[in-house]
Design a protein around this motif. Structure first.
Motif, PDB file in Angstrom:
ATOM      1  N   TYR A  96       0.738  15.197 -10.846  1.00 55.10           N
ATOM      2  CA  TYR A  96       0.113  15.850  -9.498  1.00 55.10           C
ATOM      3  C   TYR A  96       0.853  16.940  -9.182  1.00 55.10           C
ATOM      4  O   TYR A  96       1.955  16.858  -8.917  1.00 55.10           O
ATOM      5  CB  TYR A  96       0.405  15.011  -8.356  1.00 55.10           C
ATOM      6  CG  TYR A  96      -0.506  13.444  -8.238  1.00 55.10           C
ATOM      7  CD1 TYR A  96      -1.885  13.461  -8.434  1.00 55.10           C
ATOM      8  CD2 TYR A  96       0.199  12.219  -8.729  1.00 55.10           C
ATOM      9  CE1 TYR A  96      -2.500  12.457  -8.321  1.00 55.10           C
ATOM     10  CE2 TYR A  96      -0.498  10.938  -8.828  1.00 55.10           C
ATOM     11  CZ  TYR A  96      -2.094  11.132  -8.364  1.00 55.10           C
ATOM     12  OH  TYR A  96      -2.701  10.020  -8.936  1.00 55.10           O
ATOM     13  N   LEU A 139       4.424  17.508  -9.870  1.00 51.99           N
ATOM     14  CA  LEU A 139       4.991  16.202 -10.036  1.00 51.99           C
ATOM     15  C   LEU A 139       4.491  15.307 -11.274  1.00 51.99           C
ATOM     16  O   LEU A 139       3.340  15.032 -11.198  1.00 51.99           O
ATOM     17  CB  LEU A 139       4.827  15.607  -8.655  1.00 51.99           C
ATOM     18  CG  LEU A 139       5.523  13.823  -8.710  1.00 51.99           C
ATOM     19  CD1 LEU A 139       6.734  13.798  -8.430  1.00 51.99           C
ATOM     20  CD2 LEU A 139       4.587  13.071  -7.585  1.00 51.99           C
ATOM     21  N   LYS A 178       4.388   2.919 -10.099  1.00 53.09           N
ATOM     22  CA  LYS A 178       3.736   1.475 -10.482  1.00 53.09           C
ATOM     23  C   LYS A 178       2.092   1.696  -9.995  1.00 53.09           C
ATOM     24  O   LYS A 178       1.274   1.355 -11.126  1.00 53.09           O
ATOM     25  CB  LYS A 178       4.422   0.563  -9.625  1.00 53.09           C
ATOM     26  CG  LYS A 178       5.785   0.385 -10.084  1.00 53.09           C
ATOM     27  CD  LYS A 178       6.571  -0.820  -9.078  1.00 53.09           C
ATOM     28  CE  LYS A 178       6.162  -0.871  -7.557  1.00 53.09           C
ATOM     29  NZ  LYS A 178       7.072   0.292  -7.266  1.00 53.09           N
ATOM     30  N   THR A 179       1.893   2.142  -8.969  1.00 55.69           N
ATOM     31  CA  THR A 179       0.472   1.780  -8.683  1.00 55.69           C
ATOM     32  C   THR A 179      -0.279   3.089  -9.555  1.00 55.69           C
ATOM     33  O   THR A 179      -1.338   2.667  -9.922  1.00 55.69           O
ATOM     34  CB  THR A 179       0.329   2.297  -7.204  1.00 55.69           C
ATOM     35  OG1 THR A 179       1.145   1.239  -6.507  1.00 55.69           O
ATOM     36  CG2 THR A 179      -1.079   2.419  -6.772  1.00 55.69           C
ATOM     37  N   HIS A 204       8.608  -5.375  -6.227  1.00 57.60           N
ATOM     38  CA  HIS A 204       9.968  -4.633  -6.008  1.00 57.60           C
ATOM     39  C   HIS A 204      11.093  -5.864  -5.983  1.00 57.60           C
ATOM     40  O   HIS A 204      12.002  -5.590  -6.172  1.00 57.60           O
ATOM     41  CB  HIS A 204       9.949  -4.503  -4.526  1.00 57.60           C
ATOM     42  CG  HIS A 204       8.968  -3.258  -3.908  1.00 57.60           C
ATOM     43  ND1 HIS A 204       8.954  -2.978  -2.820  1.00 57.60           N
ATOM     44  CD2 HIS A 204       8.497  -2.063  -4.932  1.00 57.60           C
ATOM     45  CE1 HIS A 204       8.276  -1.809  -2.632  1.00 57.60           C
ATOM     46  NE2 HIS A 204       7.923  -1.424  -3.923  1.00 57.60           N
TER      47      HIS A 204
HETATM   48  N1  LIG Z   1      -3.188  11.185  -5.224  1.00 59.92           N
HETATM   49  C1  LIG Z   1      -1.913  11.692  -5.201  1.00 59.92           C
HETATM   50  N2  LIG Z   1      -1.649  12.922  -4.894  1.00 59.92           N
HETATM   51  C2  LIG Z   1      -0.259  13.344  -5.194  1.00 59.92           C
HETATM   52  N3  LIG Z   1       0.701  12.615  -5.467  1.00 59.92           N
HETATM   53  C3  LIG Z   1       0.457  11.279  -5.556  1.00 59.92           C
HETATM   54  C4  LIG Z   1      -0.789  10.549  -5.691  1.00 59.92           C
HETATM   55  N4  LIG Z   1      -0.533   9.372  -5.866  1.00 59.92           N
HETATM   56  C5  LIG Z   1       0.686   9.198  -6.099  1.00 59.92           C
HETATM   57  N5  LIG Z   1       1.302  10.238  -6.065  1.00 59.92           N
HETATM   58  C6  LIG Z   1       3.050  10.462  -6.258  1.00 59.92           C
HETATM   59  O1  LIG Z   1       3.558   9.976  -7.328  1.00 59.92           O
HETATM   60  C7  LIG Z   1       4.402   9.140  -7.220  1.00 59.92           C
HETATM   61  C8  LIG Z   1       4.171   7.697  -7.733  1.00 59.92           C
HETATM   62  O2  LIG Z   1       3.512   6.919  -6.852  1.00 59.92           O
HETATM   63  P1  LIG Z   1       2.948   5.446  -6.871  1.00 59.92           P
HETATM   64  O3  LIG Z   1       2.022   5.293  -5.999  1.00 59.92           O
HETATM   65  O4  LIG Z   1       2.552   5.211  -8.306  1.00 59.92           O
HETATM   66  O5  LIG Z   1       4.366   4.603  -6.632  1.00 59.92           O
HETATM   67  P2  LIG Z   1       4.579   3.179  -6.560  1.00 59.92           P
HETATM   68  O6  LIG Z   1       5.682   2.945  -7.602  1.00 59.92           O
HETATM   69  O7  LIG Z   1       3.340   2.483  -6.651  1.00 59.92           O
HETATM   70  O8  LIG Z   1       5.082   2.975  -5.233  1.00 59.92           O
HETATM   71  P3  LIG Z   1       5.262   1.903  -4.263  1.00 59.92           P
HETATM   72  O9  LIG Z   1       6.099   0.994  -4.596  1.00 59.92           O
HETATM   73  O10 LIG Z   1       5.487   2.382  -2.924  1.00 59.92           O
HETATM   74  O11 LIG Z   1       3.807   1.391  -4.203  1.00 59.92           O
HETATM   75  C9  LIG Z   1       4.803   9.158  -6.045  1.00 59.92           C
HETATM   76  O12 LIG Z   1       5.737  10.247  -5.842  1.00 59.92           O
HETATM   77  C10 LIG Z   1       3.551   9.734  -5.225  1.00 59.92           C
HETATM   78  O13 LIG Z   1       3.836  10.524  -3.985  1.00 59.92           O
END
Ligand SMILES: Nc1ncnc2c1ncn2[C@@H]1O[C@H](COP(=O)(O)OP(=O)(O)OP(=O)(O)O)[C@@H](O)[C@H]1O
Ligand SMILES: [Mg+2]
Lengths: 310, 372
Positions: free
Chosen positions: A14, A17, A43-44, A188
C-alpha cells in the motif's frame, strides 16, 4: 496429501508500506493452519488475498488449484469465509440469513442444526442488530458453512468472545478438521494455535518469521531447556565458576541452561558437591508464548500486542 | 442470471424494509402528503382573474386590440393570446389547461365600424361554473360598452357585438391536480430509488456487505434486479396511493389504464440503476451523496414534476427535454390525460433504452471488491 493453499513470494504493498512482504507457505488439505501475528502484521491482508477479495501486488497464490483473484467466482462456491468484523443485514435473523445463503448457493442445510452447531440455536429468530458481538461472529461462522466448503477461512473468529463461546468455536474447528476440511485460521491467541493447529505461521511486519508445528517452532526458536533450583545466589556463583555455563541468578532462583539431557546429571552432581542447601528443582522449557515474546514483543493477557512501528 | 437467487435476495430486501416501521410509514404517507400539499397550494383557484385563452382572427386590428385591453382591465379575466388551429380551438383549450377561451372572428373591426352584427364565440367549462360566469360577465360587459359607443345613425340601433350563449369547451379540462398526479408519481419514481441506492452503494461498501455478497454466487446484475423489482413494487403502491388521494381529495380526472404499467416498470428500473451508478463512481459516502443530488435535483424540478413543462420559458423547456424523467412524466401525461398513444410509445421507448444502457454501465463499473 495435496496442498489446499499454496503461497509463493506473495507481496502486497500500500504505497510505501509492504503489508505483506514476500511470504511463502503451504497448507496441506485437511489440516488446520494457524496464522499468528500481532495487530497490523498482515494477517487480514493475506487472508483476503487468499479469498480473492484483494488483488496481490506480486507472487503466486493457489487455493484449491485456483487463482483466487481471477477465478474467484468458481473458488467461492468451494470455500467458506468469516471475515474479521463480520457484518450482515441488520433486520434479518440468523435463520433467515442461513436460508438466504442456502438459496444463493443452492444448498439445503438445516438452518437450526447449523446454528446449534455454532451454539446459536437459541438466537435463530433474533434480528442481527440485536445480537452480541460474539453471537454475530457465530452467525458469520454458520453462514460460512452453508455451502459445505472444502476450505474455511476464519479471520480472528474468537476475538472478543467469552471463554465458553471461544471453546464452542474451537469445537466447531475440530469438527471441521475431522470432516476433512482445511481450515485457515488467523488469531492473536497462542493458546488457540497450540490447541488447534497442525501448522503455525508467525507473521510480523508482513514477514513470516517462524513456521512449522508448535513443537518445531519451539525447537527452532526457543531457548535451551533449563534446570531451575530454588536456592540462594551462592549456588549460582558456585555453578558459574565450576561449570562454565551461563548460569542465571534471580531472586531465590538459579537457572542453568542444558545443552543435552546428560548435562542435567553433571549439573546435579555439581550442586551436590557444592554443599549449599537447596529446596527443590524443576525443569523449564520455552512455550510458544515464550518464543513469541522474544520474537515479537510483550503480550497482553495471552494475546499479542500491536505491532510496534518498524 | 438465476431467478432463485434474485428471489432470495428480494426476500431479504422486503423483510429489511418491512421491519423498519418508520421508513415504511413515511413511504406510504409521503405520497399522500405530497398530493395534499401541492394540490391545496396550487389548485386553490376561485379568487382572482380567470386565465382566458384568446385567439384573435382579426389580425390584431386596433378595435380587437382595444377590446382585449378593456377585457384585461376588468381584472376578472387574464387574457393570453394563443394560436391554435381554429378547427380544434375548443379541444386545445382543455389540453392546455384553460377552462375558458374566446374566439374573435376575422372582420371584427370592419363589421364593428359598419355596424354589421358580429358574434364573439366564448367557450367555457360547465364543471367550472365560477370561471365560466366570471368570463361571461367580463366579455358581455365589455361588449355592451363597445356597443354603446358604436356610432349609430341617430336613435337606438341594434347591438353590433353579440355574445351568444357560450359553448362548452370541446375536451376534458385538465386542472392543476390532473397534471400533478403523473408529475408526482414521476417525482417518487425518481427520488425514492435514487436517494436510497446512492446511500446503499456507499454504506454497503463501508459495512463490507458487498464483500460478503461477493463471496456468494449472487451476481451484480442479480443483485441489482432484485432491488429493481422491489422499487417496481413500491412504485405501484405509491402510484395507487397518489391516484387515490388525487381523485379522492381533489376530484382529479386521470385515466387509469394498463398503459401506465410500462412506466411504473421502466422508470424505477432506470433510476435504481442510475442511483447505483452514481454511488459507484463516488469514492466516499459524501461525494456519493453529492453526485446523487447533482443528478437528482434538476430532474426533480425541471421534468414536469410540479408544473407542466409547457408552462416553462423556452430555454428551460430545452433543458427538460434532456432529462430522462421528463420522458417518464410526459409519457404518463399522454397515457393518463391525453390518450396520445404514439407519443406515449415514443416516451416509453426513450426511457427503456436509457434504462438498459444505464443498467449495463452500473453492472460494469460497480465493484463488489476493492480493486486497488
Ligand atoms: N486498504 C488499505 N490501505 C492501506 N493500508 C492498508 C490497507 N489494508 C491494510 N493496510 C495496512 O496493512 C497492514 C496490515 O494490515 P492487516 O489488516 O493485514 O493486519 P492484521 O494482521 O489483520 O491486523 P489485525 O490483527 O489488527 O486484524 C497494516 O499496517 C494496515 O494499516
Ligand atoms: Mg486482521
Amino acid at each position: 496429501m495435496s496442498a489446499a493453499i499454496e503461497v509463493r513470494g506473495l507481496v502486497k504493498t500500500y504505497g510505501p508500506l509492504a503489508a505483506v512482504d514476500h511470504i511463502e507457505f503451504t497448507v496441506e488439505s485437511g489440516s488446520v493452519y494457524a496464522f499468528l501475528g500481532p495487530n497490523g502484521a498482515g494477517k487480514t491482508t493475506t487472508t483476503e488475498i487468499l479469498e480473492g477479495l484483494r488483488r496481490r501486488t506480486e507472487g503466486e497464490v493457489r487455493v484449491l488449484g485456483l487463482d483466487p483473484w481471477k477465478q474467484g467466482y468458481a473458488l467461492h462456491q468451494r470455500i467458506g469465509v468469516i471475515p474479521q468484523d463480520f457484518r450482515f443485514f441488520e433486520k434479518i435473523t440468523p435463520k433467515e440469513g442461513i436460508e438466504y445463503y442456502a438459496s444463493l448457493f443452492g444448498t439445503h442445510p438445516d438452518p437450526q442444526e447449523l446454528l446449534q452447531r455454532v451454539d446459536l440455536g437459541d438466537k435463530s429468530n433474533s434480528r442481527f442488530d440485536t445480537l452480541s458481538g460474539g453471537q454475530k461472529q457465530k452467525l458469520g461462522l454458520a453462514l460460512a458453512l452453508t455451502n459445505n466448503p472444502e476450505v474455511c477461512f476464519l479471520d480472528e473468529p474468537t476475538t472478543g468472545l467469552d471463554p465458553q463461546a471461544r471453546r464452542s468455536i474451537w469445537e466447531v474447528i475440530r469438527t471441521l478438521r475431522r470432516e476433512g476440511r482445511t481450515v485457515f485460521l488467523t488469531t492473536h491467541y497462542l493458546e488457540e494455535a497450540e490447541l488447534l493447529a497442525d501448522q503455525v505461521g508467525i507473521i510480523h511486519h508482513g514477514k513470516i518469521i517462524a513456521s512449522g508445528t508448535p513443537g518445531e517452532i519451539i525447537r527452532a526458536h526457543g531457548r535451551a531447556e533449563r534446570l531451575v533450583f530454588e536456592a540462594p545466589a551462592a549456588l549460582g556463583s558456585y555453578l558459574r565458576s565450576n561449570l562454565g555455563t551461563a548460569v542465571e541468578i534471580h531472586d531465590g532462583r538459579v537457572e542453568v541452561p542444558l545443552e543435552s539431557n546428560r548435562d542435567a546429571l553433571r549439573v546435579l552432581s555439581a550442586v551436590e558437591s557444592s554443599g549449599i542447601a537447596w529446596q527443590g528443582f524443576t525443569t523449564k522449557r520455552d512455550t510458544l508464548e515464550d518464543v513469541f515474546v522474544r520474537m515479537v514483543g510483550p503480550m497482553d493477557e495471552g494475546a499479542l500486542k500491536s505491532e510496534t512501528p518498524a | 442470471m438465476n431467478p432463485r437467487r434474485i428471489f432470495a435476495d428480494l426476500k431479504v430486501v422486503v423483510r429489511s424494509y418491512l421491519r423498519n416501521p418508520v421508513a415504511l410509514f413515511f413511504s406510504l404517507i409521503f405520497p399522500i402528503i405530497l398530493i395534499a400539499l401541492f394540490g391545496t397550494i396550487f389548485s386553490a383557484g376561485g379568487s382572482g382573474a380567470v386565465p382566458l385563452a384568446v385567439e384573435n382572427l382579426d389580425h390584431n386590428s386596433p378595435t380587437s386590440v382595444a377590446f382585449l385591453a378593456a377585457l384585461n382591465n376588468t381584472s376578472l379575466v387574464k387574457v393570453t393570446l394563443v394560436n391554435y388551429p381554429v378547427a380544434s380551438f375548443s379541444s386545445q383549450l382543455g389540453d392546455n389547461g384553460y377552462s375558458v377561451g374566446l374566439l374573435i372572428p376575422a372582420g371584427f373591426q370592419a363589421n364593428y365600424t359598419n355596424r354589421t352584427p358580429v358574434d364573439l364565440t366564448l367557450f367555457t367549462n360547465p364543471e367550472n361554473g365560477a370561471a365560466a360566469g366570471q368570463a361571461e360577465g367580463a366579455v358581455s360587459g365589455i361588449a355592451n360598452g363597445f356597443n354603446l359607443r358604436a356610432v349609430c345613425g341617430g336613435g337606438s340601433c341594434a347591438p353590433v357585438i353579440q355574445v351568444p350563449p357560450s359553448k362548452n369547451i370541446g375536451s376534458q379540462v385538465y386542472t392543476y391536480i390532473d397534471y400533478l398526479i403523473p408529475g408526482l408519481i414521476g417525482f417518487s419514481i425518481l427520488t425514492s430509488p435514487m436517494f436510497s441506492m446512492v446511500d446503499i452503494a456507499s454504506s454497503y461498501r463501508k459495512e463490507g456487505i458487498f464483500r460478503e455478497l461477493s463471496l456468494t454466487p449472487l451476481t451484480k446484475s442479480e443483485w441489482l434486479l432484485s432491488r429493481i423489482s422491489w422499487y417496481v413494487v413500491l412504485t405501484f403502491i405509491t402510484a395507487a396511493i397518489m391516484i387515490g388521494a388525487g381523485v379522492g381529495l381533489f376530484g382529479a380526472h386521470v385515466e387509469i389504464t394498463l398503459g401506465l404499467v410500462p412506466y411504473l416498470i421502466v422508470g424505477p428500473f432506470l433510476f435504481v440503476a442510475l442511483g447505483m451508478l452514481a454511488g459507484t463512481v463516488a469514492r466516499t459516502p459524501e461525494s456519493a451523496a453529492l453526485i446523487g443530488n447533482i443528478i437528482t435535483f434538476p430532474m426533480m424540478f425541471l421534468s414536469g414534476t410540479f408544473f407542466a413543462v409547457s408552462m416553462f420559458p423556452s430555454g428551460l423547456q430545452v433543458v427538460a427535454h434532456v432529462l430522462p424523467l421528463y420522458y417518464v412524466i410526459d409519457g404518463m401525461d399522454q397515457v393518463m390525460l391525453f390518450s396520445n398513444t404514439t407519443r406515449a410509445l415514443f416516451d416509453v421507448g426513450v426511457v427503456a433504452i436509457l434504462a438498459v444502457i444505464v443498467f449495463a454501465l452500473a453492472v460494469r463499473f460497480f465493484q463488489w471488491r476493492d480493486v486497488e
